[in-house]
Design a protein around this motif. Structure first.
Motif, mmCIF file in Angstrom:
data_model
loop_
_atom_site.group_PDB
_atom_site.id
_atom_site.type_symbol
_atom_site.label_atom_id
_atom_site.label_comp_id
_atom_site.label_asym_id
_atom_site.label_seq_id
_atom_site.Cartn_x
_atom_site.Cartn_y
_atom_site.Cartn_z
ATOM 1 N N LEU A 1 0.867 -1.185 0.000
ATOM 2 C CA LEU A 1 0.000 0.000 0.000
ATOM 3 C C LEU A 1 0.899 1.229 0.000
ATOM 4 C CD1 LEU A 1 -2.963 1.080 0.345
ATOM 5 C CD2 LEU A 1 -2.465 1.202 2.776
ATOM 6 N N ARG A 2 0.614 2.121 -0.950
ATOM 7 C CA ARG A 2 1.500 3.278 -1.064
ATOM 8 C C ARG A 2 0.656 4.533 -1.302
ATOM 9 N NH1 ARG A 2 6.782 4.502 -2.848
ATOM 10 N NH2 ARG A 2 7.380 2.327 -3.104
ATOM 11 N N TYR A 3 0.947 5.553 -0.509
ATOM 12 C CA TYR A 3 0.280 6.851 -0.708
ATOM 13 C C TYR A 3 1.232 7.737 -1.486
ATOM 14 C CZ TYR A 3 -2.805 5.299 3.076
ATOM 15 O OH TYR A 3 -3.686 4.609 3.854
ATOM 16 N N HIS A 4 0.701 8.346 -2.534
ATOM 17 C CA HIS A 4 1.580 9.142 -3.387
ATOM 18 C C HIS A 4 1.046 10.565 -3.516
ATOM 19 C CE1 HIS A 4 4.497 9.984 -6.467
ATOM 20 N NE2 HIS A 4 3.528 10.407 -7.272
ATOM 21 N N ALA A 5 1.770 11.519 -2.942
ATOM 22 C CA ALA A 5 1.454 12.955 -3.082
ATOM 23 C C ALA A 5 -0.003 13.280 -2.803
ATOM 24 C CB ALA A 5 1.845 13.462 -4.471
ATOM 25 N N ILE A 6 -0.513 12.779 -1.663
ATOM 26 C CA ILE A 6 -1.937 12.922 -1.330
ATOM 27 C C ILE A 6 -2.239 14.284 -0.712
ATOM 28 C CG2 ILE A 6 -3.814 12.052 0.111
ATOM 29 C CD1 ILE A 6 -3.176 9.903 -1.737
ATOM 30 N N ASN A 7 -3.242 14.957 -1.263
ATOM 31 C CA ASN A 7 -3.822 16.144 -0.631
ATOM 32 C C ASN A 7 -5.284 15.860 -0.362
ATOM 33 O OD1 ASN A 7 -1.731 17.958 -0.399
ATOM 34 N ND2 ASN A 7 -1.940 18.629 -2.538
ATOM 35 N N LYS A 8 -5.746 16.290 0.790
ATOM 36 C CA LYS A 8 -7.173 16.126 1.083
ATOM 37 C C LYS A 8 -7.613 17.249 2.011
ATOM 38 C CE LYS A 8 -11.191 14.107 1.219
ATOM 39 N NZ LYS A 8 -11.995 14.016 0.002
ATOM 40 N N SER A 9 -8.685 17.944 1.622
ATOM 41 C CA SER A 9 -9.205 19.022 2.472
ATOM 42 C C SER A 9 -10.665 18.748 2.768
ATOM 43 C CB SER A 9 -9.117 20.374 1.757
ATOM 44 O OG SER A 9 -7.792 20.618 1.370
ATOM 45 N N TYR A 10 -11.100 19.168 3.932
ATOM 46 C CA TYR A 10 -12.532 19.158 4.262
ATOM 47 C C TYR A 10 -12.957 20.600 4.467
ATOM 48 C CZ TYR A 10 -12.135 14.142 5.126
ATOM 49 O OH TYR A 10 -11.933 12.802 4.987
ATOM 50 N N ALA B 1 -6.681 18.385 5.611
ATOM 51 C CA ALA B 1 -6.587 17.216 6.484
ATOM 52 C C ALA B 1 -5.294 16.458 6.199
ATOM 53 C CB ALA B 1 -7.792 16.311 6.280
ATOM 54 N N LEU B 2 -4.928 16.420 4.926
ATOM 55 C CA LEU B 2 -3.674 15.773 4.542
ATOM 56 C C LEU B 2 -2.942 16.689 3.572
ATOM 57 C CD1 LEU B 2 -4.891 12.108 3.904
ATOM 58 C CD2 LEU B 2 -3.636 12.964 5.893
ATOM 59 N N ASP B 3 -1.635 16.830 3.768
ATOM 60 C CA ASP B 3 -0.871 17.800 3.000
ATOM 61 C C ASP B 3 0.328 17.093 2.366
ATOM 62 O OD1 ASP B 3 0.069 20.096 1.952
ATOM 63 O OD2 ASP B 3 0.631 21.029 3.861
ATOM 64 N N ARG B 4 0.225 16.803 1.090
ATOM 65 C CA ARG B 4 1.310 16.173 0.323
ATOM 66 C C ARG B 4 1.943 14.988 1.067
ATOM 67 N NH1 ARG B 4 5.124 20.290 -0.066
ATOM 68 N NH2 ARG B 4 3.694 21.581 1.116
ATOM 69 N N ILE B 5 1.102 13.975 1.263
ATOM 70 C CA ILE B 5 1.588 12.805 2.002
ATOM 71 C C ILE B 5 2.176 11.786 1.037
ATOM 72 C CG2 ILE B 5 0.854 10.800 3.349
ATOM 73 C CD1 ILE B 5 0.612 12.968 5.174
#
Lengths: 252, 511
Positions: free
Chosen positions: A2-11, A16-20
């Motif tokens: 499982l790999r997270y690549h450059a994840i951004n997520k806002s609510y 909530a997530l910043d370049r993970i």
């Protein structure tokens, strides 16, 4: 795995997530830890496909998760949440075998797998006919774990699986879970806010704060070589009460 | 899950049984259908016409006491009924407004244009008049309507229809320049009792009302000629002349045979002496036309059985259809929130349409009798079921919905295996509410000739016969309770043990 690549997520505009970027290697237990609101549960929900990233992608076994492969991927994941998420209208047996029956497994195969899992999770066979409300909280988490393992998934996603249990049962289940993980050699991603639990389970610990990874590595790395003052503060805050009684408290 | 489907299947034959019990079309292929208005005189005349036609050997049925002029007029135009007793004044003043019908010849022309015919007058006028108690009339020397002008303190109680009609109170007040302030609308039958009890001083009457004599009322002369000519006539479809010329011939035999005292006496036989309309009509035909007509009394049990089957039929068919439509609508509403707001809004609006108005809207499309009644009941049953399905689905805790999703169940399986069972209690509660509303509203079906328990209730209200009202009201209440019990039984099968509150208490100690 499982790999997270450059994840951004806002609510609602709040990040909530910043370049993970994060890698959860196969056959290892990765523990996501951090204070509430740090984004650790969001990461887990992204892996389960319950939410979509604003940018970046989640890769499961090399393929980015999308609408077309999500269902197939989910059949290879097991997912346990804090309260177990067992369906109250179904017995433990029906909860555990629900998807297998939907997939057309023969009854005998379902039953054999069910008994195998009951032994593994140490759930008395006599409870299989009970409804979730008729068994204790610890038994519910065992049943939830059985349901997650029913299809022998490659990846286990656990969101504070022991969070609602009282401390004695919690410790007992921690031991058993660790044994099960080691025996099955599964890839596990576990979310907790409890450092002790993280250290106990994790091959790798990932400490998050405000949607960013502050430090990742072994427990020893975090405890002995904190990369950031916040890491030290987090570790200090979670020392046990006995530590406060020792002379020289307040220094590391 | 398995027991859920099993009970659902057990319910199906019951519903099918209900369906078979109904099918009122099977009640016979009457080639002539008589209609009548929902008051005693109308029903007696309808019965006279029916018996007269039946005596010739022609199959005929009488839809007694349909909901009012609008409903009968619509039914006649649509061919649902072939003939009904009407008043010329009602046609010119109420039905054909805006067509400038001044003369009888012109009226015949207009009707012919619509494919209708009208008989010559039957012989009596039943027009509006103002009546006061004899004692009060004597004391204040009231003889003509104009005399009321000098008595502004008098309290008027008019029937609701009279209050609203242009040729009723509003026109009368203007014509006679009446200044009374205490004017209220009430039920026509209650107005008589109000007069007797001294609560009102004057009311509107029909000139053939049996109560005029019974209550000792003085009818005031319409000295300025305001009230129109309400000649009783028979209104029938022109095509009846080709289809059944003998029937038309028979209808014509009634022309000029019923004068005012005769009609008032017939009304009195039913309203005051407790005869049925059939008996009064048969008596008239024997005595005046020398026909061997005889009323066939239907026994209490026979009619109770018929009413029950009709009522059950209306309820089961409309409720089943409502469940089949409303549950999917509720599911869709829960799934797509915009659509949900629209659907809930629409079914909510449906609920606010008064039932009689809805029935009237449906008549041009569906005629009278069974179809519009079932459709109206169906529409009224939608809201509780849609709303409870919607609320039940949205009330499922998010972790459970997400668990079903993450397990890898497809959308249909999530709904079938998890969401619907979890919402079952709420959905069933909605169905129960709908069933009770349905059983109650179905009593109104009698207004448009669909039968059911409403028939004895409406007749009982019309004749002021409490026992007759009870013959409809008690079985209707029992039926509502029975439906409730049936769904409670179904609920025990459909809602699994794990969701029933008792099982939480039965949980073993933690361990």
């Amino acid at each position: 795995m499982l790999r997270y690549h450059a994840i951004n997520k806002s609510y609602d505009g709040a990040k909530a997530l910043d370049r993970i970027d994060l890698d959860c290697p196969a056959a290892r237990t990765t523990v996501l830890i951090g204070p509430s609101g740090c984004g650790k549960s969001t990461l887990l929900r992204l892996a389960a496909g319950l939410i979509r990233p604003d940018a970046g992608e989640v890769r499961f076994e090399g393929a980015a998760l999308g609408p077309d492969n999500l269902r197939a991927a989910r059949l290879r994941m097991g997912y346990v949440i804090q309260e177990g998420g067992l369906f109250p209208h179904l017995t433990v047996r029906a909860n555990v075998t629900l998807v297998a029956r939907e997939l057309g497994w023969p009854r005998a195969r379902c039953e054999a797998r069910l008994l195998e899992l009951a032994t593994l999770a140490r759930l008395p066979v006599g409870l299989l006919g009970r409804y979730p409300l008729e068994i204790s909280g610890g038994q519910r988490q065992r049943a939830a774990l059985m349901r997650a393992l029913m299809l022998d998934p490659d990846l286990l996603l656990l969101d504070e699986p022991l969070g609602s249990l009282d401390p004695m049962i919690r410790v007992e289940l921690q031991e058993e879970l660790k044994t099960i993980f080691e025996r099955l050699g599964k890839t596990v991603v576990l979310v907790t806010h409890d450092l002790g639990e993280a250290v106990f389970f994790g091959h790798r610990l990932v400490l998050l704060r405000a949607g960013r990874v502050l430090q990742q590595g072994s427990a020893a790395d975090l405890l002995e070589r904190p990369a950031d003052p916040f890491v030290s503060a987090f570790v200090r805050a979670q020392r046990g009460p006995q530590w406060r009684l020792e002379p020289g408290a307040g220094t590391i | 899950m398995r027991s859920l489907t099993r009970r659902a299947w057990l319910l199906t034959p019951l519903l099918v049984l209900g369906l078979c019990a109904t099918c009122p079309a099977a009640a016979g292929t009457a080639s002539v259908m008589v209609g009548s208005k929902p008051f005693t005189e109308g029903v007696i005349l309808g019965e006279v016409v029916r018996a007269l036609i039946a005596e010739s050997g022609q199959p005929v049925m009488h839809q007694a006491g349909l909901g009012g002029t609008r409903i009968l007029w619509g039914a006649l135009l649509a061919g649902e009924i072939d003939v009904y007793p009407e008043y010329s004044g009602t046609l010119t003043r109420e039905v054909l407004t805006g067509q400038q019908v001044e003369t009888t010849a012109r009226l015949g022309e207009v009707l012919a244009g619509l494919g209708l015919r009208m008989s010559a007058p039957l012989g009596f006028r039943n027009t509006y008049a103002i009546a006061v108690p004899e004692g009060l009339g004597g004391r204040l020397r009231l003889r003509r309507v104009s005399d009321l002008r000098d008595q502004p303190q008098l309290r008027f109680g008019f029937s609701n229809e009279f209050m609203d009609r242009e040729d009723g109170w509003p026109g009368l007040r203007e014509r006679y320049r009446l200044a009374q302030q205490d004017v209220r609308g009430l039920d026509h039958d209650l107005a008589y009792r109000g007069l007797a009890a001294g609560q009102i001083d004057a009311t509107d009457v029909y000139t053939t009302d049996a109560e005029i004599v019974h209550y000792g009322l003085r009818v005031l002369t319409d000295d300025l000629g305001w009230f129109p000519d309400y000649q009783a006539i028979l209104l029938y479809r022109a095509d009846l002349e080709q289809r059944a010329p003998k029937v038309v011939e028979r209808l014509r035999r009634l022309e000029g045979t019923i004068d005012e005292p005769t009609m008032a006496a017939l009304n009195a036989r039913v309203k005051l002496q407790g005869e049925t309309e059939q008996q009064a009509a048969a008596g008239f035909l024997r005595e005046r036309l020398g026909l061997a007509a005889r009323a066939q009394p239907t026994g209490l049990w026979q009619s109770l059985r018929d009413r029950t089957l009709e009522h059950l039929g209306l309820v089961t068919v409309s409720l089943t259809a409502a469940i089949l439509v409303a549950v999917p609508l509720g599911i869709a509403a829960a799934r797509w929130s915009r659509l949900g707001a629209l659907v809930l809004g629409l079914v909510g609006i449906l609920q606010t349409i008064p039932s009689l108005a809805l029935l009237v809207f449906l008549i041009p499309v569906l005629g009278i009798g069974w179809p519009p009644a079932v459709v109206a009941l169906f529409l009224y049953s939608l809201l509780p079921i849609v709303r409870n399905t919607h609320a039940g689905l949205l009330g499922i805790p998010l972790p459970l919905r997400e668990s079903a999703e993450v397990l890898g169940l497809n959308r249909g399986a999530q709904l079938r295996l998890v969401e619907l069972p979890l919402a079952a209690t709420s959905i069933l509660a909605g169905i129960k509410t709908a069933a009770v509303i349905n059983v109650g509203t179905a009593t109104l079906a009698a207004l448009i000739g669909a039968g059911g328990y409403g028939q004895p209730i409406l007749t009982g209200i019309r004749l002021d016969d409490t026992a007759l009202i009870m013959q409809g009201a008690i079985p209707a209440a029992l039926l509502a309770l029975l439906m409730q019990a049936l769904f409670n039984w179904a609920e025990r099968g459909m809602v699994p043990r794990g969701l029933r509150p008792r099982s939480a208490a039965a949980a073993p100690p933690a361990g």
